[in-house]
Scaffold this active site. Structure first.
Site, PDB file in Angstrom:
ATOM      1  N   HIS B 153       0.870  -1.169   0.000  1.00  0.00           N
ATOM      2  CA  HIS B 153       0.000   0.000   0.000  1.00  0.00           C
ATOM      3  C   HIS B 153       0.906   1.218   0.000  1.00  0.00           C
ATOM      4  CE1 HIS B 153      -3.633   2.367   0.892  1.00  0.00           C
ATOM      5  NE2 HIS B 153      -2.779   3.159   1.510  1.00  0.00           N
ATOM      6  N   CYS B 154       0.806   1.996  -1.039  1.00  0.00           N
ATOM      7  CA  CYS B 154       1.714   3.137  -1.174  1.00  0.00           C
ATOM      8  C   CYS B 154       1.045   4.385  -0.619  1.00  0.00           C
ATOM      9  CB  CYS B 154       2.057   3.353  -2.647  1.00  0.00           C
ATOM     10  SG  CYS B 154       3.231   4.692  -2.903  1.00  0.00           S
ATOM     11  N   PRO B 155       1.606   5.004   0.377  1.00  0.00           N
ATOM     12  CA  PRO B 155       0.985   6.209   0.931  1.00  0.00           C
ATOM     13  C   PRO B 155       1.137   7.407   0.009  1.00  0.00           C
ATOM     14  CG  PRO B 155       3.036   5.714   2.082  1.00  0.00           C
ATOM     15  CD  PRO B 155       2.796   4.602   1.126  1.00  0.00           C
ATOM     16  N   ASN B 158      -1.607   6.953  -2.104  1.00  0.00           N
ATOM     17  CA  ASN B 158      -2.789   6.634  -1.313  1.00  0.00           C
ATOM     18  C   ASN B 158      -3.625   5.544  -1.965  1.00  0.00           C
ATOM     19  OD1 ASN B 158      -4.562   6.822   0.830  1.00  0.00           O
ATOM     20  ND2 ASN B 158      -5.820   8.357  -0.180  1.00  0.00           N
ATOM     21  N   ASN B 159      -2.948   4.499  -2.358  1.00  0.00           N
ATOM     22  CA  ASN B 159      -3.656   3.416  -3.022  1.00  0.00           C
ATOM     23  C   ASN B 159      -2.838   2.140  -2.861  1.00  0.00           C
ATOM     24  OD1 ASN B 159      -5.608   2.122  -4.495  1.00  0.00           O
ATOM     25  ND2 ASN B 159      -4.895   2.829  -6.482  1.00  0.00           N
TER      26      ASN B 159
END
Lengths: 168, 761
Positions: B153-155, B158-159
């Site tokens: 999950h890549c901040p 945001n996805n």
């Protein structure tokens, strides 16, 4: 009349006996989309093995075709890159094209083979391509008593109904 | 910038995992989620804009026009990939529908192993999404979804990064690295040529942009290099970070070249959510074609009536079954029940209650993490608490929640919430749910009787609640599901169920696997038996128990093939059903021992569901109360199993049994305070009650059924092995004396065979 029909509709929808049989994914070759061709025992007396296996094999071949990495998919990717992916708004990807073919195939199979046997094959894409589900429909004898809707139709009706299912 | 505009949680729908709804469940707005993506967007767009405004004009004049064009193209590429990585569905699996759940019974294992190219890979059960996660799938706790080929999950976007958008994320990283390098390089060039007038605004801005670029270059380049290695090795970040293939073989790799081409050149994977469902309107009408049946198959079909059939859940055998629920195997979720709002029932209250059925009670998914001991204690306490409460199971909900939270293996945090919520809803009848689980081996008859007695309880609401809980329970618990709701539905058909005062309910048809469900409000007599309920709904059991106990005149009723009736024979049915249960478990559940262990752990009441087996079938085989004799003399907890049977016997066999019970009672008393009076006391009372109940036609059993879960139940659990049904009735029996005195009217119900059952209301 209309009320009665409506009641019957309700009856039909609510009284149809539906059970589901699932065919799981076959992961022996990794995460490529394949479904097990193992015949589920629940359908033993509903359909011949060969028919079902052939259907599953055809579906598997469709998926192989969809996921094939070849010229067409490469060109598609390049084109998408070049147009900053705006092309996705206009064009249908290869996978989507194959999925349309698959759903047409499933519809045809349902009409020809499965519906006459009281089964309904559902498109695996609806369940995230995790399972292929068969809805096993049965005829149910039921005596249903509806409240008198005031239309004057007699309430109790015993009917043996055929269930109409919509593939889910 | 798209990233910056997504502050108000507008991305909800795209990440909604629910396949049925368009509107995602309202999730609390978490602004902190949007800080990284906003910062990334700001820096990216801001820096590049400054670069184009201050640095590029001079560069394009003095070097070539290609500089801004090149930078423009790269920047566009960065933006496009950034947007795709941010807004594209990563490959979210829709939640599994309830009908799929039944295949994986709640007592099924937490892990399912599958062999991929010769390597064993575990598929974990996702409690939130309700399916076994495909290989490489993982549940993202931030997004609360299972994502296919989950990377991380890549901040910054945001996805989740999954199968569908990994390519864009990878290209974003590559292009961002190139972009940063270009900005830094051209900025440096500018500065080099403007060393003399470095205090000019242009130079200062360029310096600032260079600093930002230089600052971000190191982590971005590091991440890019990391992902290049991952792509080449055919691994996901998740696998790399968790060390799945450390020192092992990665079954998902196809070689470096194929891995790279798969990431970059494969066709865009389809999304699973938000697809417009094409409803196939295929008319399905009987008669249906059938393949040629062998004679054996035909014979089996005729006789089995869906009870045995293919033990492996032959759904087709349900055809002729009046009740949908009658199925040996874990029945499908009771959806049909909830679809009968229009069908008027004898018990309107039930109907209304059913319509407002709360979500299925929490039936915990039995997973290996469920600790029997803990639950046992917890439940025991719960039961103890319940004793004092009226609708007996009010205290359960909290317990359930506790249990579930503690015991349930969770795929994600949200799963907990959902399940907790369900538990709460089912709180009304937690006891049932618990009871249901604890009675894994109880035959349907027990359940039916329990249900029947329940219905006869004075409070309709409790009954209704039971129904509801049944329905809900069944929905939530795969195995339970089928049993509860269908019977209710079929009550109209008179196949099983109980109808107030109707003879149908008394009809035992072997074809009815069980279930019963909706006990009529007034009368409860249910005897079903045909099939042991693999996971009888808890309330069923309770009702059955009470019903059984309340039906003193069951003896005349010819027990169908198996131990159909005889409430006191609750012990008997359970054992016999237990055997059936075994069958069920073998067929329907992957791990039989799992079930047994879970059954033990589940309902604290039934410490050893299998235990009764050892005691044989009191209902069938035991003719006297001899077992009681020795057992009663034993200290501590004499096996309770003997108790139930004799009681049952007494019920079915008229006065002789009563005398025996009295005898036993006396012996018990002589045994002294064995194992705490609590344990014994209830039993004594139970014994006492039985004859009395028999005499009074079950008197207050039904009324007390609601208040079951007597304190003695825990003790009963311990002592009575796998007699969940008994436990309940015993508790109720305890109260029955008091109720008995209160007496209500005696209701006479005519059974199918013309037998009249007196039930005291």
């Amino acid at each position: 009349m209309a009320t009665e029909f409506h009641n019957l509709q309700e009856l039909r929808h609510s009284a149809s006996l539906e059970t589901k049989v699932f065919i799981q994914r076959d992961y022996t070759e990794g995460t490529v989309c394949r479904f097990q061709t193992k015949f589920p025992s629940e359908l033993d007396n509903r359909i011949e093995r060969t028919l079902l296996e052939e259907t599953v094999k055809t579906l598997n071949s469709y998926y192989v075709e969809a996921e094939k990495i070849g010229g067409q998919s490469y060109l598609e990717g390049c084109l998408a890159c070049a147009t900053a992916y705006i092309i996705f708004l206009c064009m249908e990807t290869r996978y989507e094209k194959v999925l349309r073919k698959i759903s047409g195939y499933i519809q045809e199979q349902n009409e020809k083979i499965y519906a006459p046997r009281g089964l309904l094959l559902t498109d695996p894409i609806e369940r995230g391509m995790r399972v292929v589900s068969f809805t096993v429909l049965s005829v149910q004898l039921e005596i249903s008593i509806f409240e008198d809707q005031g239309s004057g139709t007699s309430s109790p009706s015993s009917s043996s109904m055929s269930s109409t299912g919509s593939a889910r | 910038m798209p990233g910056g505009s997504s502050k108000s949680g507008g991305r909800g729908p795209s990440s909604s995992p629910l396949p049925h709804t368009v509107v995602p469940p309202s999730r609390p707005l978490r602004p902190s989620r949007y800080v990284p993506v906003s910062a990334a967007t700001f820096f990216l767009v801001g820096s590049t804009t400054l670069f184009f405004c201050f640095t590029c004009p001079w560069l394009s004049e003095h070097f070539s026009l290609a500089v801004p064009i090149y930078n423009g193209v790269i920047f566009l590429f960065v933006l496009a990939n950034f947007c795709m990585a941010t807004f594209m569905d990563p490959g979210i699996f829709p939640r599994a529908e309830e009908d799929e759940d039944k295949e994986d019974d709640f007592r099924a294992p937490l892990y399912k192993t599958v062999e991929i190219r010769g390597i064993q890979v575990r598929m974990k059960w996702c409690s939130t999404c309700r399916f076994y996660r495909p290989p490489r799938c993982s549940h993202c706790s931030v997004c609360d979804n299972c994502v296919e080929d989950f990377d991380h999950h890549c901040p910054w976007v945001n996805n989740c990064i999954g199968r569908r958008n990994y390519r864009y994320f990878f290209l974003f990283l590559l292009s961002l690295t190139a972009h940063i390098m270009a900005i830094f390089g051209f900025g440096l060039l500018f500065i080099l040529y403007h060393r003399q007038n470095i205090d000019r605004l242009h130079a200062i801005v360029t310096l600032a942009v260079m600093c930002v670029a230089g600052l971000f270059f190191i982590p971005v380049a590091g991440l890019t290099g990391f992902h290049i290695v991952l792509v080449a090795r055919g691994r996901t970040t998740n696998e790399q970070v968790t060390g799945k293939f450390r020192g092992g073989v990665n079954p998902f790799t196809n070689g470096c070249w194929r891995n790279v081409s798969h990431v970059l050149c494969s066709s865009q994977a389809p999304r699973y959510l938000g697809r417009k469902k094409c409803v196939q309107s295929v008319c399905v009408q009987p008669p249906f074609l059938r393949p040629q049946l062998t004679e054996a198959q035909l014979a089996a079909k005729i006789l089995d009536n869906g009870i045995q059939g293919d033990l492996h859940r032959s759904k087709s055998s349900l055809e002729m079954m009046e009740s949908q629920s009658c199925d040996a195997e874990p029945p499908p979720p009771p959806k049909p029940e909830l679809r009968y709002p229009g069908i008027s029932r004898g018990n309107t209250e039930e109907c209304s209650l059913l319509n407002n059925a709360p979500p299925t009670p929490t039936m915990y998914k039995y997973r290996p993490t469920y600790s029997p001991g803990k639950n046992h204690t917890a439940l025991t306490h719960a039961y103890a608490n319940q004793a004092s409460q009226q609708p007996g199971f009010r205290s359960q909900p909290s317990l359930d929640r506790r249990d579930t939270s503690s015991d349930r293996a969770r795929g994600g945090g949200s799963g907990e919430r959902r399940e907790g919520g369900r538990e709460v809803v089912a709180g009304g009848i937690p006891g049932y749910s618990l009871g249901g689980r604890s009675y894994p081996s109880f035959s349907d008859s027990t359940v039916l009787s329990g249900v029947a007695s329940r219905s006869s309880s004075s409070t309709h609401t409790s009954t209704g609640a039971i129904h509801v809980s049944e329905a809900t329970t069944s929905a939530s618990f795969k195995s339970l599901a089928s049993q509860t709701p269908p019977p209710h539905q079929t009550s109209r058909n008179g196949s099983l169920s109980y109808d107030t005062g109707s003879r149908e309910m008394l009809r035992f048809s072997p074809s009815h696997p069980i279930t019963t469900t909706a006990p009529p409000t007034t009368t409860t007599i249910l005897f079903s038996i045909a099939r042991p309920l693999p996971h009888p709904p808890p309330h069923h059991l309770l009702q059955r128990e009470s019903a059984l106990l309340g039906e003193p005149h069951l003896s005349p009723h010819p027990p169908p093939a198996n131990q159909a009736s005889a409430p006191p024979s609750s012990s008997a049915p359970p054992p016999s059903h237990h055997h059936h249960h075994h069958h069920h478990h073998h067929h329907s559940h992957h791990h039989h021992h799992h079930s047994s262990s879970s059954s033990i752990s589940r309902p604290p009441r039934f410490p050893a569901p299998h235990a009764p087996l050892h005691h044989a079938y009191p209902y069938r085989t035991r003719s006297t109360d001899t077992p009681l004799g020795p057992s009663s003399t034993s200290t501590s907890h004499p096996p309770n199993s003997p108790h139930p049977p004799p009681l049952g016997k007494s019920l079915s066999y008229s006065s002789a049994a009563a005398a025996e019970m009295q005898y036993r009672l006396v012996r018990k008393a002589s045994a002294g305070g064995m194992g705490g009076g609590g344990i014994q006391a209830p039993k004594d009372e139970l014994i006492q009650m039985k004859p009395q109940s028999r005499i009074n036609g079950g008197q207050a059993l039904s009324s007390t059924s609601s208040s079951c879960s007597a304190p003695s139940s825990p003790s009963h659990l311990v002592s009575v092995s796998a007699r969940p049904g008994v436990a309940y009735p015993s508790s109720t029996l305890m109260q029955s004396p008091t109720h008995k005195t209160q007496g209500g009217g005696v209701k006479k119900v005519t059974g199918v065979g013309g037998t009249t059952y007196e039930i005291s209301v």
